[in-house]
Structure formats: structure tokens, C-alpha cells
Design an enzyme around this catalytic site. Structure first.
Site, mmCIF file in Angstrom:
data_model
loop_
_atom_site.group_PDB
_atom_site.id
_atom_site.type_symbol
_atom_site.label_atom_id
_atom_site.label_comp_id
_atom_site.label_asym_id
_atom_site.label_seq_id
_atom_site.Cartn_x
_atom_site.Cartn_y
_atom_site.Cartn_z
ATOM 1 N N ASP A 67 -3.851 -1.453 7.589
ATOM 2 C CA ASP A 67 -3.583 -1.808 6.193
ATOM 3 C C ASP A 67 -3.495 -3.317 6.018
ATOM 4 O OD1 ASP A 67 -1.097 -2.098 7.530
ATOM 5 O OD2 ASP A 67 -0.411 -0.165 6.804
ATOM 6 N N ASP A 136 10.852 6.787 4.694
ATOM 7 C CA ASP A 136 10.516 7.840 3.735
ATOM 8 C C ASP A 136 9.342 8.693 4.201
ATOM 9 O OD1 ASP A 136 8.453 6.054 3.435
ATOM 10 O OD2 ASP A 136 8.751 5.690 1.291
ATOM 11 N N HIS A 138 6.325 7.606 5.330
ATOM 12 C CA HIS A 138 4.957 7.115 5.162
ATOM 13 C C HIS A 138 4.382 6.645 6.496
ATOM 14 C CE1 HIS A 138 6.909 3.024 4.613
ATOM 15 N NE2 HIS A 138 5.883 2.693 5.367
ATOM 16 N N GLU A 143 2.213 6.269 0.851
ATOM 17 C CA GLU A 143 3.549 6.549 0.360
ATOM 18 C C GLU A 143 3.706 8.039 0.004
ATOM 19 O OE1 GLU A 143 5.627 4.376 0.844
ATOM 20 O OE2 GLU A 143 5.309 2.442 -0.132
#
Length: 261
Positions: A67, A136, A138, A143
């Protein structure tokens, strides 16, 4: 999915480096997937030690980044291309241009994403993809709510992710970009071997869902349950929510040596 629980980040790094060394010896043209964040740093340090000792070479290999932030200046220290250069690429003997990342400053973002997908395909795909996991759930910057069939694209970062990443921006959450380019979940799943590393109690809940929960877009990393070769390496704190922790330890302790990681 193989779950490996180790004493600390250094023990994890040694196991991952063993597998990468094996791949490079078998096929010097191995294609690696490189992640940023804290989780892979010990791995990179161990690979550098082995390179400096003359045990491995990256001269014929290639690598692709997961990314990149959108809009950070090319010379910004937290631009992921610069982070990867600082942590691993510039410390070993990758050939010029052998490490590629998505272009977060492209004028045509959709076209840049398509070109990145094409570059990975042209290289023959990723042999071993290093991954971390967010609190979370990801992976890369996919996400919660991300499509399990997604490919490289632009994503808006959640407030939680921006808060988590503020530590890399001197604690200033406002300095963390709102957008990124990220390999999609389907892109990641196309790699031949997924190696996810998680340490610390802050990752325990996400690891619990990853390994023992249902597959759900709300916990994007759970898509890894469908991968034919996924390895999750944890320290005791990250593994503390696992119901089958003792079994995972037993399995790894009795694993045939010829199987490798």
C-alpha cells in the site's frame, strides 16, 4: 491456516527469515510482498543480518509493496516507498527498480491501480506475502467493510487507523492522510503463501477473529481462512484470546521438519 505461537518478535523473525532464505536459495527470482508498520521490522532486520553474512542475496528477486498513502510528497519520510527503502530495500542488494509500490501521487488513480495489478501479474505473482494486522482486523489498508473480492484501489482510512498510525507522524493524527492506495483482499489472496505477523495484546482481539471467527468483511483479515497456505505467527500476548492456543502449540511442536513454515 497454520498458527505458530513463539516467545517474541525475534523468534518469529527467525522463522520467517528461514522460509525466505529457503525460497531465495531454491529460486533466486522469488517475488516477495513487503509490508510496512511495526510488525515486519524484526523480519527485515534478520534478513539484513543474513544478507550481510553472505547467506542470501536479493539481486535477482523482485518485491511489491502492499500500500501507499495518497498525497504525501515524494520525499516525505513516512511515504511508504521511503519507509521500505529505509527498512529493507536500501539495506540489501535489490536491483534498481526491483521494488515497486502503488503510485499515491498519480494523476489518474484508477489507471495507476490497474497498472500496479498488471505489474504484479507480469512478475508472475507474489511467492510470499508478509502481512500485519490492524486492531480492527484490517490487512494492508483494507478497512472493515472491504469487499472480499477487491483489487488494488483507493480507500478512505478509518479514524481508528489514522489514530493508530499517528505514532509515525509525531503523534499528530491530523498529519495522517485520509486516503491510501492498497492491494485489495483478492490481490493479497493471489499470493502463493501468506505470512501474517502479530505481536502484543493490542492485536489479540483481531487475531481471535482472524483465526477462530467467521469470515466477514467486518474483520477483513478473516478472508485468509480461505487461503490454501496461510501462516499466522504470534507472540503469547497476541495469542491470548485464542481458544485453541494449546492445540496450535502442540501442532507446531510436532510438525514434520520437511514441511518448513
Amino acid at each position: 491456516m497454520q498458527v505458530v505461537i513463539q516467545p517474541d518478535a525475534e523468534a518469529i523473525a527467525s522463522l520467517v527469515a528461514d522460509e525466505i532464505e529457503r525460497l531465495l536459495r531454491q529460486r533466486p527470482e522469488t517475488v516477495l510482498g513487503l509490508a510496512t508498520g511495526s510488525s515486519p521490522l524484526a523480519i527485515y532486520d534478520e534478513l539484513v543480518r543474513r544478507y550481510e553474512a553472505g547467506r542470501i542475496s536479493f539481486a535477482r528477486s523482485r518485491a511489491f509493496m502492499l500500500d501507499e498513502y495518497v498525497g504525501l510528497p515524494a520525499d516525505h519520510p513516512e511515504r511508504y516507498r521511503n519507509v521500505i527503502e529505509r527498512e529493507i530495500a536500501g539495506r540489501v542488494d535489490f536491483a534498481p527498480g526491483a521494488v515497486q509500490g502503488p503510485d499515491g501521487n498519480a494523476e489518474d488513480i484508477p489507471a495507476a491501480c490497474e497498472q500496479y495489478e498488471a505489474a504484479i501479474a507480469e512478475a508472475g505473482g507474489v511467492d510470499l506475502q508478509i502481512l500485519g494486522i490492524g486492531s480492527d482486523g484490517h490487512i494492508a489498508f483494507n478497512e472493515p467493510g472491504s469487499s472480499l473480492a477487491s483489487r488494488t484501489r483507493i480507500k478512505t482510512l478509518t479514524s481508528q487507523t489514522r489514530r493508530d498510525n499517528a505514532r509515525f507522524f509525531d503523534g499528530d493524527v491530523d498529519a495522517v492522510p485520509h486516503h491510501c492506495l492498497t492491494q485489495g483482499l483478492a490481490t493479497i489472496m493471489s499470493a502463493r503463501h501468506l505470512v501474517l505477523v502479530a505481536t502484543g495484546a493490542g492485536k489479540a482481539e483481531a487475531v481471535h477473529h482472524l483465526v477462530e471467527g467467521p469470515v466477514s468483511a467486518m474483520w477483513p483479515a478473516t478472508v485468509m481462512q480461505h487461503h490454501p497456505r496461510a501462516t499466522v505467527l504470534l507472540d503469547a500476548a497476541a495469542a491470548s484470546r485464542l481458544q485453541l492456543g494449546d492445540y496450535y502449540r502442540e501442532v507446531f511442536a510436532n510438525k514434520p521438519a520437511w514441511q518448513g513454515l
